[in-house]
Design a protein around this motif. Structure first.
Motif, PDB file in Angstrom:
ATOM      1  N   CYS A  37      42.963  54.715  35.683  1.00  0.00           N
ATOM      2  CA  CYS A  37      43.677  53.502  35.642  1.00  0.00           C
ATOM      3  C   CYS A  37      44.238  52.515  36.086  1.00  0.00           C
ATOM      4  O   CYS A  37      43.882  51.544  36.086  1.00  0.00           O
ATOM      5  CB  CYS A  37      44.267  54.084  33.652  1.00  0.00           C
ATOM      6  SG  CYS A  37      44.015  52.494  32.346  1.00  0.00           S
ATOM      7  N   ALA A  38      45.995  52.429  36.646  1.00  0.00           N
ATOM      8  CA  ALA A  38      46.071  51.716  37.371  1.00  0.00           C
ATOM      9  C   ALA A  38      45.661  51.411  38.318  1.00  0.00           C
ATOM     10  O   ALA A  38      46.000  50.511  38.725  1.00  0.00           O
ATOM     11  CB  ALA A  38      47.687  52.574  37.797  1.00  0.00           C
ATOM     12  N   TYR A  39      44.768  52.337  39.210  1.00  0.00           N
ATOM     13  CA  TYR A  39      43.266  51.957  40.271  1.00  0.00           C
ATOM     14  C   TYR A  39      42.565  51.018  39.814  1.00  0.00           C
ATOM     15  O   TYR A  39      42.324  49.899  40.144  1.00  0.00           O
ATOM     16  CB  TYR A  39      43.514  52.987  40.917  1.00  0.00           C
ATOM     17  CG  TYR A  39      44.366  54.122  41.564  1.00  0.00           C
ATOM     18  CD1 TYR A  39      44.967  53.287  42.369  1.00  0.00           C
ATOM     19  CD2 TYR A  39      43.561  55.262  41.662  1.00  0.00           C
ATOM     20  CE1 TYR A  39      45.814  54.541  42.672  1.00  0.00           C
ATOM     21  CE2 TYR A  39      44.912  56.213  42.371  1.00  0.00           C
ATOM     22  CZ  TYR A  39      45.524  55.991  42.451  1.00  0.00           C
ATOM     23  OH  TYR A  39      46.756  56.430  43.124  1.00  0.00           O
ATOM     24  N   LEU A  40      42.179  51.088  38.984  1.00  0.00           N
ATOM     25  CA  LEU A  40      41.094  50.498  37.952  1.00  0.00           C
ATOM     26  C   LEU A  40      41.669  48.703  36.910  1.00  0.00           C
ATOM     27  O   LEU A  40      40.746  47.713  37.152  1.00  0.00           O
ATOM     28  CB  LEU A  40      40.018  50.972  36.800  1.00  0.00           C
ATOM     29  CG  LEU A  40      39.821  51.734  38.257  1.00  0.00           C
ATOM     30  CD1 LEU A  40      38.849  52.967  36.973  1.00  0.00           C
ATOM     31  CD2 LEU A  40      38.756  50.995  38.374  1.00  0.00           C
ATOM     32  N   TYR A  41      42.850  48.167  37.032  1.00  0.00           N
ATOM     33  CA  TYR A  41      43.410  47.554  35.755  1.00  0.00           C
ATOM     34  C   TYR A  41      44.807  47.932  37.105  1.00  0.00           C
ATOM     35  O   TYR A  41      46.040  48.217  37.615  1.00  0.00           O
ATOM     36  CB  TYR A  41      43.692  47.593  34.858  1.00  0.00           C
ATOM     37  CG  TYR A  41      42.236  48.130  33.701  1.00  0.00           C
ATOM     38  CD1 TYR A  41      42.468  46.745  33.302  1.00  0.00           C
ATOM     39  CD2 TYR A  41      41.984  49.407  33.574  1.00  0.00           C
ATOM     40  CE1 TYR A  41      40.936  46.707  32.109  1.00  0.00           C
ATOM     41  CE2 TYR A  41      40.857  48.860  32.734  1.00  0.00           C
ATOM     42  CZ  TYR A  41      40.231  48.372  31.578  1.00  0.00           C
ATOM     43  OH  TYR A  41      39.213  48.138  31.071  1.00  0.00           O
ATOM     44  N   CYS A  42      44.773  45.731  36.824  1.00  0.00           N
ATOM     45  CA  CYS A  42      46.060  45.668  37.771  1.00  0.00           C
ATOM     46  C   CYS A  42      46.694  44.507  37.243  1.00  0.00           C
ATOM     47  O   CYS A  42      45.717  44.082  36.251  1.00  0.00           O
ATOM     48  CB  CYS A  42      45.505  44.894  39.264  1.00  0.00           C
ATOM     49  SG  CYS A  42      46.860  44.546  40.020  1.00  0.00           S
ATOM     50  N   GLU A  43      47.744  43.907  37.648  1.00  0.00           N
ATOM     51  CA  GLU A  43      48.234  42.778  36.434  1.00  0.00           C
ATOM     52  C   GLU A  43      47.848  41.443  36.463  1.00  0.00           C
ATOM     53  O   GLU A  43      47.440  41.329  38.176  1.00  0.00           O
ATOM     54  CB  GLU A  43      49.968  42.603  37.172  1.00  0.00           C
ATOM     55  CG  GLU A  43      50.851  43.912  36.211  1.00  0.00           C
ATOM     56  CD  GLU A  43      50.736  45.214  37.479  1.00  0.00           C
ATOM     57  OE1 GLU A  43      51.799  46.409  37.426  1.00  0.00           O
ATOM     58  OE2 GLU A  43      49.885  44.922  38.706  1.00  0.00           O
ATOM     59  N   LYS A  44      47.535  41.067  35.349  1.00  0.00           N
ATOM     60  CA  LYS A  44      46.019  39.606  36.367  1.00  0.00           C
ATOM     61  C   LYS A  44      47.858  38.817  36.645  1.00  0.00           C
ATOM     62  O   LYS A  44      48.490  38.209  37.148  1.00  0.00           O
ATOM     63  CB  LYS A  44      47.012  38.998  34.601  1.00  0.00           C
ATOM     64  CG  LYS A  44      45.005  37.873  34.834  1.00  0.00           C
ATOM     65  CD  LYS A  44      45.143  37.368  33.153  1.00  0.00           C
ATOM     66  CE  LYS A  44      43.477  36.199  33.508  1.00  0.00           C
ATOM     67  NZ  LYS A  44      43.957  35.389  31.383  1.00  0.00           N
ATOM     68  N   ASP A  45      46.511  37.984  37.883  1.00  0.00           N
ATOM     69  CA  ASP A  45      46.933  36.956  38.456  1.00  0.00           C
ATOM     70  C   ASP A  45      48.139  37.748  40.096  1.00  0.00           C
ATOM     71  O   ASP A  45      49.080  37.019  40.367  1.00  0.00           O
ATOM     72  CB  ASP A  45      47.492  35.739  38.095  1.00  0.00           C
ATOM     73  CG  ASP A  45      47.179  35.164  36.966  1.00  0.00           C
ATOM     74  OD1 ASP A  45      45.749  34.818  37.705  1.00  0.00           O
ATOM     75  OD2 ASP A  45      47.174  34.898  35.878  1.00  0.00           O
ATOM     76  N   ILE A  46      47.754  39.116  40.086  1.00  0.00           N
ATOM     77  CA  ILE A  46      48.566  39.555  40.728  1.00  0.00           C
ATOM     78  C   ILE A  46      47.507  40.626  41.903  1.00  0.00           C
ATOM     79  O   ILE A  46      46.894  41.487  40.872  1.00  0.00           O
ATOM     80  CB  ILE A  46      49.371  40.499  40.133  1.00  0.00           C
ATOM     81  CG1 ILE A  46      50.560  39.705  39.536  1.00  0.00           C
ATOM     82  CG2 ILE A  46      50.365  41.718  41.085  1.00  0.00           C
ATOM     83  CD1 ILE A  46      51.686  40.708  39.182  1.00  0.00           C
ATOM     84  N   GLN A  47      47.699  40.433  43.226  1.00  0.00           N
ATOM     85  CA  GLN A  47      46.621  41.416  43.689  1.00  0.00           C
ATOM     86  C   GLN A  47      46.987  42.796  43.829  1.00  0.00           C
ATOM     87  O   GLN A  47      48.105  42.841  44.306  1.00  0.00           O
ATOM     88  CB  GLN A  47      46.176  40.451  45.729  1.00  0.00           C
ATOM     89  CG  GLN A  47      46.324  39.040  45.768  1.00  0.00           C
ATOM     90  CD  GLN A  47      44.843  38.495  45.396  1.00  0.00           C
ATOM     91  OE1 GLN A  47      44.304  39.314  45.976  1.00  0.00           O
ATOM     92  NE2 GLN A  47      44.387  37.232  44.718  1.00  0.00           N
TER      93      GLN A  47
END
Length: 218
Positions: free
Chosen positions: A135-145
């Motif tokens: 889940c952490a690989y597929l979703y990332c904090e918005k507006d952060i690369q």
């Protein structure tokens, strides 16, 4: 000792045990993992006891003070509760006031590709026990690369995320898996990789549901 499921209204369900009420909250990845990693090791009754323990915090000895019919009835309810399917795709979601966004598969970085590929090479027991990592690989904090994000912090945070976000994403991608030839797979390898992820984890996530249906037919 009375053990049963009670309904306060259409939106709230509780487990009642010896006069105490335990709210059934939306299943998180952590709760799902705690149950699924024991599904092949325990017989049906012991799995029910384990599910009740994970949800309520009650220890095994206390749960066994209830009669077998009560344990079975509550266990069956929790099985459908934990393994219910989500057909909704969540391009983004908010958890603890942080917005997480599903990666753009057409713009996936090579580093993200490698992280997912490495995860897929692990055995099934690892993938189930570390679903929060995927889940952490597929979703990332918005507006952060992705490359600039704190992977370890996000992996830990994803333990408390509802499992429906991962399940819904996989089912959506599974719908896209038809019509890819070998050349197209090479040209669109990030998407193909995620579709492969979808097939592998859908098998794991739905194994319990299929087993339940088979037992019902018998």
């Amino acid at each position: 000792f009375l053990l049963k499921i009670i309904f306060i209204n259409s939106m709230r369900e509780f487990i009642e045990y010896n006069g105490e009420h335990y709210l059934l909250q939306e299943p998180t990845i952590k709760v799902w993992i705690e149950v699924m990693k024991f599904r092949e090791l325990l017989d049906e009754e012991e799995l029910y006891v384990k599910m009740i323990s994970v949800i309520t915090g009650l220890n095994r000895d206390d749960i066994l003070k209830a009669n077998a019919n009560q344990i079975t009835e509550v266990g069956e309810k929790l099985k459908s509760y934990l393994w219910r399917e989500s057909k909704q795709l969540f391009p983004e979601f908010i958890h603890n006031k942080i917005t997480y966004k599903l990666c753009d598969f057409n713009k996936m970085t090579f580093g993200q590709f490698v992280d997912i590929e490495t995860f897929l090479k692990k055995d099934e027991s690892y993938r189930i026990a570390n679903l929060n990592e995927l889940c952490a690989y597929l979703y990332c904090e918005k507006d952060i690369q992705y490359a600039d994000s704190d992977f370890q912090k996000r992996i830990e945070a994803m333990k408390d995320v509802p499992v429906k976000y991962v399940d819904g994403m996989q089912r959506y991608l599974g719908w896209l898996k038809t019509g890819f030839g070998y050349l197209i797979r090479l040209l669109t390898y990030p998407l193909f990789l995620v579709l492969t992820t979808c097939r592998i984890l859908l098998t794991s996530i739905n194994k319990g549901s299929k087993k339940q249906k088979k037992e019902t037919n018998i």
